[in-house]
Scaffold this motif. Structure first.
Motif, mmCIF file in Angstrom:
data_model
loop_
_atom_site.group_PDB
_atom_site.id
_atom_site.type_symbol
_atom_site.label_atom_id
_atom_site.label_comp_id
_atom_site.label_asym_id
_atom_site.label_seq_id
_atom_site.Cartn_x
_atom_site.Cartn_y
_atom_site.Cartn_z
ATOM 1 N N PRO A 278 -3.184 -76.809 61.598
ATOM 2 C CA PRO A 278 -4.317 -77.548 61.016
ATOM 3 C C PRO A 278 -4.997 -78.491 62.001
ATOM 4 O O PRO A 278 -6.183 -78.790 61.860
ATOM 5 N N GLU A 279 -4.246 -78.931 63.013
ATOM 6 C CA GLU A 279 -4.816 -79.872 63.981
ATOM 7 C C GLU A 279 -5.887 -79.236 64.841
ATOM 8 O O GLU A 279 -6.631 -79.946 65.538
ATOM 9 N N THR A 280 -6.003 -77.914 64.806
ATOM 10 C CA THR A 280 -7.015 -77.237 65.622
ATOM 11 C C THR A 280 -8.373 -77.190 64.929
ATOM 12 O O THR A 280 -9.315 -76.620 65.477
ATOM 13 N N TYR A 281 -8.473 -77.756 63.731
ATOM 14 C CA TYR A 281 -9.730 -77.774 62.983
ATOM 15 C C TYR A 281 -10.220 -79.203 62.808
ATOM 16 O O TYR A 281 -9.409 -80.130 62.652
ATOM 17 N N PRO A 282 -11.543 -79.408 62.796
ATOM 18 C CA PRO A 282 -12.074 -80.718 62.413
ATOM 19 C C PRO A 282 -11.575 -81.080 61.017
ATOM 20 O O PRO A 282 -11.398 -80.203 60.157
ATOM 21 N N PHE A 283 -11.372 -82.369 60.779
ATOM 22 C CA PHE A 283 -10.729 -82.824 59.534
ATOM 23 C C PHE A 283 -11.437 -82.296 58.291
ATOM 24 O O PHE A 283 -10.788 -81.754 57.384
ATOM 25 N N LEU A 284 -12.770 -82.440 58.215
ATOM 26 C CA LEU A 284 -13.491 -82.016 57.019
ATOM 27 C C LEU A 284 -13.427 -80.502 56.845
ATOM 28 O O LEU A 284 -13.309 -80.006 55.713
ATOM 29 N N ARG A 285 -13.516 -79.761 57.950
ATOM 30 C CA ARG A 285 -13.429 -78.300 57.864
ATOM 31 C C ARG A 285 -12.059 -77.870 57.356
ATOM 32 O O ARG A 285 -11.938 -76.972 56.518
ATOM 33 N N TYR A 286 -11.015 -78.524 57.847
ATOM 34 C CA TYR A 286 -9.662 -78.195 57.391
ATOM 35 C C TYR A 286 -9.499 -78.480 55.904
ATOM 36 O O TYR A 286 -8.935 -77.662 55.164
ATOM 37 N N GLN A 287 -9.999 -79.627 55.453
ATOM 38 C CA GLN A 287 -9.859 -79.981 54.030
ATOM 39 C C GLN A 287 -10.592 -78.967 53.144
ATOM 40 O O GLN A 287 -10.104 -78.592 52.068
#
Length: 375
Positions: free
Chosen positions: A123-132
């Motif tokens: 999950p750390e490989t994605y921007p926070f909002l995109r991951y959520q």
């Protein structure tokens, strides 16, 4: 049947999903004269899609743009409303989303293609909002999908583990290599390529975005071992756009004068490099499928790859394997591949057989069979 395919990722930098869409649509066009298709593309890439997709299928423009974070947020917020209205108007029987989330549908059957679960594993490989967004949207879509297409058995196992989906709801349909893109007919002479310091020099090649899961830092350390143990001094060429957390990788590249980093290359240059490399190396620790060793194999080049994720499934016995978490293991295998001339002829023959198992025509046939099976 009337089948909708969401081709929003058919855009210049659409990556692997763009290639999947391109090859799926063109091969469905060749084999299916019975069913009706509606292809949806983003409005700012409508002309690009019309020119790039060689298809007789009807192409419609989505009321969304693809460029920029703002447009992504707008599309994520309002696309459900659009799809609901469009389903009522078009009355599709099937809606195929070539990526891992799709809309809630009233009557049409939903099919998803899942390429990997990187956002779940890393999950750390994605921007926070995109991951959520993905965390919620993917779970919801997978649970309501009538059928899920997985591009590898490895990814199927990942889906079952992550979402506890019954095995019979997931079908493995392998992707393939487009022979029109990776072939000797696409080669250009060295002089046209203008690659500094590579003419008549043995070199290793690795392809993939610069990010931690691609494991370049261990490869660079292993490359140091290789140079200390060979009678000649090879170069290492790394091709990849700068992705997530690439700073340390760039720093290590800059410390070694024998490493050549190329951010983006043309198809012609990529083919030249595949054709002329002494060894292709793929140290990635997580791949849903993993195209590059097969692409190298199209040019008769041998590969050394990670013995993890989907790679043993995709490459079979046609490559050399190493433990990607152990620098010594990577180094030992690279030295073996570069020192033993008998390995190349053995692996090249095996790769030719391995490549026969992957075909976009076969992919389209199995996808069409999946469409028919859920109605």
């Amino acid at each position: 049947m009337k089948i909708a395919i969401n081709c929003a990722f058919f855009q210049p930098k659409g990556g692997g999903i763009k290639e999947y869409i391109h090859n799926l649509v063109e091969n469905l066009d060749k084999i299916d004269e019975e069913n009706e298709y509606v292809i949806y593309v983003l409005k700012d890439y409508f002309e690009y899609a019309k020119n790039g997709l060689n298809t007789r299928f009807r192409i419609k423009s989505l009321p969304f743009k693809g460029k920029g974070l703002f447009n992504t947020i707008i599309r994520s917020s309002f696309e459900q409303f659009y799809w609901s209205k469009e389903e009522k108007k078009e009355k599709w029987d099937i809606f195929h989303s070539p990526f891992f989330h799709g809309p809630t549908l009233k009557s049409a059957k939903l099919i998803l293609t899942v390429h990997d679960l990187r956002f779940f594993r890393y999950p750390e490989t994605y921007p926070f909002l995109r991951y959520q967004f993905l965390r919620r949207a993917v779970k919801k879509s997978i649970n309501k999908a009538d059928k899920i297409i997985s591009i590898s058995q490895f990814t199927k196992n990942e889906i079952i583990e992550a979402y506890h989906i019954p095995e019979d709801r997931i079908r493995v349909i392998h992707e393939a290599i487009n022979p029109n893109h990776f072939s000797k007919s696409n080669l250009s002479p060295y002089d046209e390529m203008k690659i500094k310091d590579l003419k008549d020099v043995p070199f290793l090649l690795s392809v993939g975005h610069l990010e931690p899961r691609k494991n370049y830092e261990r490869l660079i350390d292993a490359f140091g071992i290789v140079k200390r143990n060979l009678s000649f001094n090879p170069k290492l060429v790394i091709i990849g756009k700068k992705g997530h957390d690439f700073t340390n990788t760039i720093h290590k590249i800059q410390q070694d004068k024998d490493i050549i980093y190329l951010n983006f290359v043309s198809q012609e240059l990529l083919n030249w490099l595949y054709e002329n490399t002494s060894l292709f190396v793929f140290p990635s620790i997580y791949e849903g499928f993993g195209f590059p060793p097969l692409e190298a194999g199209m040019h008769g080049s041998i590969s050394a790859v990670s013995a993890v994720s989907s790679m043993p499934e995709v490459c079979g016995d046609a490559v050399l394997y190493f433990d990607p978490f152990k620098i010594d293991s990577i180094g030992d295998v690279l030295i073996k591949a570069l020192s033993d001339e008998s390995i190349k002829s053995s692996l090249s023959g095996k790769m030719k057989k391995q490549l026969l198992g992957f075909s976009w025509k076969k992919n389209a046939e199995e996808t069409l069979d999946t469409y028919k099976s859920i109605l």
